[in-house]
Design an enzyme around this catalytic site. Structure first.
Site, PDB file in Angstrom:
ATOM      1  N   GLY A   1       4.248 -15.071  15.310  1.00  0.00           N
ATOM      2  CA  GLY A   1       4.548 -13.985  14.376  1.00  0.00           C
ATOM      3  C   GLY A   1       6.038 -13.802  14.194  1.00  0.00           C
ATOM      4  N   ALA A   2       6.438 -13.635  12.927  1.00  0.00           N
ATOM      5  CA  ALA A   2       7.858 -13.435  12.625  1.00  0.00           C
ATOM      6  C   ALA A   2       8.084 -12.052  12.026  1.00  0.00           C
ATOM      7  CB  ALA A   2       8.371 -14.530  11.705  1.00  0.00           C
TER       8      ALA A   2
ATOM      9  N   TYR B   1       9.213  -7.954  13.115  1.00  0.00           N
ATOM     10  CA  TYR B   1      10.423  -7.480  13.802  1.00  0.00           C
ATOM     11  C   TYR B   1      10.536  -8.036  15.216  1.00  0.00           C
ATOM     12  CZ  TYR B   1      10.981  -4.040  10.054  1.00  0.00           C
ATOM     13  OH  TYR B   1      11.152  -3.447   8.840  1.00  0.00           O
TER      14      TYR B   1
ATOM     15  N   ASN C   1       4.446 -18.651  11.973  1.00  0.00           N
ATOM     16  CA  ASN C   1       4.261 -17.504  11.078  1.00  0.00           C
ATOM     17  C   ASN C   1       3.437 -17.915   9.872  1.00  0.00           C
ATOM     18  OD1 ASN C   1       4.862 -14.686  10.577  1.00  0.00           O
ATOM     19  ND2 ASN C   1       6.073 -15.374   8.819  1.00  0.00           N
ATOM     20  N   LYS C   2       2.683 -16.936   9.364  1.00  0.00           N
ATOM     21  CA  LYS C   2       1.797 -17.166   8.234  1.00  0.00           C
ATOM     22  C   LYS C   2       2.570 -17.498   6.960  1.00  0.00           C
ATOM     23  CE  LYS C   2      -1.959 -14.471   6.191  1.00  0.00           C
ATOM     24  NZ  LYS C   2      -2.645 -13.162   6.253  1.00  0.00           N
TER      25      LYS C   2
ATOM     26  N   LYS D   1      19.530   6.469   7.080  1.00  0.00           N
ATOM     27  CA  LYS D   1      18.463   5.484   6.893  1.00  0.00           C
ATOM     28  C   LYS D   1      19.055   4.146   6.464  1.00  0.00           C
ATOM     29  CE  LYS D   1      13.934   4.594   6.232  1.00  0.00           C
ATOM     30  NZ  LYS D   1      12.946   4.774   7.296  1.00  0.00           N
TER      31      LYS D   1
ATOM     32  N   ALA E   1       9.861  -0.349  14.140  1.00  0.00           N
ATOM     33  CA  ALA E   1      10.748  -1.508  14.062  1.00  0.00           C
ATOM     34  C   ALA E   1      11.794  -1.419  15.163  1.00  0.00           C
ATOM     35  CB  ALA E   1      11.423  -1.536  12.691  1.00  0.00           C
ATOM     36  N   GLN E   2      12.308  -0.245  15.356  1.00  0.00           N
ATOM     37  CA  GLN E   2      13.349   0.004  16.351  1.00  0.00           C
ATOM     38  C   GLN E   2      12.958  -0.460  17.742  1.00  0.00           C
ATOM     39  OE1 GLN E   2      15.860   4.017  17.614  1.00  0.00           O
ATOM     40  NE2 GLN E   2      14.189   4.182  16.175  1.00  0.00           N
TER      41      GLN E   2
ATOM     42  N   GLU F   1       6.595   8.305   3.183  1.00  0.00           N
ATOM     43  CA  GLU F   1       7.639   7.500   2.541  1.00  0.00           C
ATOM     44  C   GLU F   1       7.141   6.922   1.210  1.00  0.00           C
ATOM     45  OE1 GLU F   1       9.345   4.724   5.437  1.00  0.00           O
ATOM     46  OE2 GLU F   1      10.879   6.243   5.769  1.00  0.00           O
TER      47      GLU F   1
END
Lengths: 407, 407
Positions: A11-12, A14, A38-39, A380, A318-319, A171
């Protein structure tokens, strides 16, 4: 060559991409063979997808070709889909082959959780990847285009329902609030005919953030036409309507566009591959390894890390995934060096910033510093650009960064 | 005021709008009361719609707000839809009212002719107006977006069938040939998976033009991936496929996008209102008036004018409609002046120029001067800009004209 230790990163997202980037920085060429699977041939920023879905940001801004970030002399990159992991054999089955690993990093991300709500999986859209975000953009436009084409005007074409008022839902609502006036102009539709409706189970949106911030968010969105239906739960999702229950009564909304943003869970490959799991996630040890599997690390949505102070798991973000990737890479290096002391993962969380469209946001950062409006918008964008810097240096920030910070 | 003669113009297509523009030029303020009725608040260039439909030109370039062209001190403009005309009462019934006229100009344009082919009306798209052109653009994009979203790849999403190889069909094929590579890039689709298929009844496309030009057109389009199935007739159109017959056999093509460009007829209001008609059109007298109705003029697609030299009717075109509008306006002026000599309509046809996308075209102009390639492209753009000049002067040419003539 056969002697080299095989490190495989699945997986690519985060967590996965940052693990690979860190490994290519700290390992010498011959220390190990690193393979990233990765897909797609690109990494994408999941936290920007809601902007693509609304049509405010082109998806090419959100995705980054992996060969622009990865040094292919150091990392072998395979485009393929992971089918299953066989930890007992140290193998990964791909759509078109199989990989052997000495060390494995699972960063397979999330999938949608629909909580068994009838027909939701079939009929609702989700903001999960570039394809699905792009499809929402087109679906919205298509329905606006269809509205005028039909003699009998169908309000379902102009009603947009967002299920869930968590970070993603809010969001996306913010982006929609900005986008709808543009769509109305494009398709000659009176703005007052369009409804943007949020259906949330709790009594407020963003139950995880400070109530003052959540209220600010709702007021900001309501002032731009978003309707909130709180304390309501989805009961059914058809192609042309949804049914929700509020105060014991079933109510219906005609809509062709239901976007489900109310739940994700770890990629089901994790639990299907026989790892001990907690709601699909691996409750990793302090060094990010899977309990009982010294050769398997998990990051991001596939990893469960508990906050020792509160006893609750950290929310996936993500952090935290990016920070985990540092620990994972360092511990792989330690393993290769024959070092027995592994780094313990300790998140240093800045807090959260939630955008409310392109010109408003809320933030709760640096231990309870509350931000509203332009300051939060700026924060942000700084966070977004900082990630790009970590991932691909200044060049990537210049290519994909967000600099429109004062409008 | 009640004494003023009421001139009512129905429709703001090429014929109607140019009649109104001419009238406001040649009549003084108090000579007559002029009313223009149109369904939309804009005029649009039907001959550009195929570019909007393919997504190569934004529809706002194709439409012009009527109040930018019409002097509303001189012409009363009503946005409404015509329901019927009652010539015996000298009245026009609108969706929301009724108008009395002393002199009437019928410029209500065309509607699609489907020749009774089953389900074609329901399932095929047509390039008839801004709404329908915009819808085709969105429908194409939506299907490209859906292609990746579905686990089982559906070729019908990427097959585009154009029914009919007349001017509209061929021009649309040319635009598609230019657009498809862009769409493939936008939606990550391998270009070789997309098919653009033309189904034409005759043995060649453009049967009306010189065979050498028609062959040039086919070769140009084939070199850009268009497939021609000639000598084939539509038998059925479903939402997900079409059936055509060729050499006595039925064949099927899987497609979600069928664009029907094989037939138009005059607006059915003409025949429904009791005028003598020939296939729905009024076979107008030499002065463009309806036989037996000295107070009714017809222009454009609603008028049938026979070429005395050949005995065949002229094909409807923007060019002839614009020229008819001059005669109609002059004859209205003659009527108001009490003049008994009316102008006879004599078309001065330049010929035809057919675009094959943004960088190729064919033309047969000035009595058999054949044009290919960039010369024809240039000629097409000169014609387009010339019309804009007639309609709204240099200002309109600058705002809406086509100046990208050398790419």
């Amino acid at each position: 060559m056969g002697e080299k230790i095989e490190v495989v990163v699945l997986g690519a997202g985060y967590g996965g991409i940052m693990t690979a980037v860190n490994l290519q920085k700290i390992l010498n060429l011959n220390e190990a063979s690193i393979t990233l699977v990765n897909k797609y041939d690109y990494h994408y920023q999941t936290t920007w997808l809601h902007e693509n879905a609304a049509g405010n940001l082109h998806h090419d801004r959100t995705r980054i070709p992996i060969d622009e970030i990865i040094n292919t002399d150091k990392v072998h990159f395979i485009i393929d889909e992971v089918v299953s992991i066989k930890p007992e054999k140290k193998k990964v089955k791909l759509e078109t082959g199989e990989l052997y690993y000495d060390l494995l990093v699972i960063g397979l991300g999330f999938e949608t959780e629909t909580f068994g709500i009838p027909d939701l999986k079939e009929n609702a859209f989700t903001i999960g990847n570039i394809d699905s975000a792009r499809l929402i953009r087109e679906h919205l436009e298509y329905n606006f285009a269809m509205y005028h084409h039909e003699n009998r005007k169908n309000p379902g074409r102009l009603n947009i329902v967002v299920g869930g008022g968590g970070f993603t839902g809010v969001e996306f609502l913010g982006e929609l609030a900005n986008r709808i006036p543009e769509l109305c102009e494009e398709y000659d539709i009176n703005k007052s005919l369009v409804r943007i409706i949020n259906v949330e189970k709790e009594t407020t949106v963003l139950p995880e953030v400070d109530p003052q911030l959540a209220e600010y968010a709702m007021t900001s969105l309501e002032s731009r036409g978003v309707e909130f239906i709180t304390g309501a739960s989805f009961k059914h999702c058809a192609p042309d309507r949804i049914v929700y229950e509020k105060e014991g009564k079933d109510k219906e909304i005609a809509t062709y566009t239901t976007v489900w943003a109310a739940g994700v869970r770890a990629n089901s490959i994790v639990q299907d591959s026989g790892f001990d799991h907690c709601d699909g996630k691996i409750a990793v040890c302090a060094d990010m390894r899977a309990p009982g599997h010294d050769d398997v690390f998990a990051v991001g949505d596939c990893a469960l890390v508990v906050d020792e102070k509160t006893g609750h798991p950290y929310s996936p973000s993500a952090q935290i995934a990016v920070q985990q990737a540092t620990t994972v890479a360092n511990n792989i290096k330690a393993h290769l060096d024959g070092n027995s002391t592994f780094e313990k993962f300790e998140p240093r969380l800045l807090g959260t910033v939630t955008s409310l469209g392109n010109n408003d946001a809320i933030g709760d950062v640096f231990n309870n510093w509350k931000l509203f409006g332009w300051k939060a918008v700026l924060m942000k964008k700084i966070i977004d650009n900082r990630y790009l810097f970590k991932l691909g240096g200044l060049g990537l920030v210049m290519r994909k960064g967000k600099f429109n910070i004062f409008y």
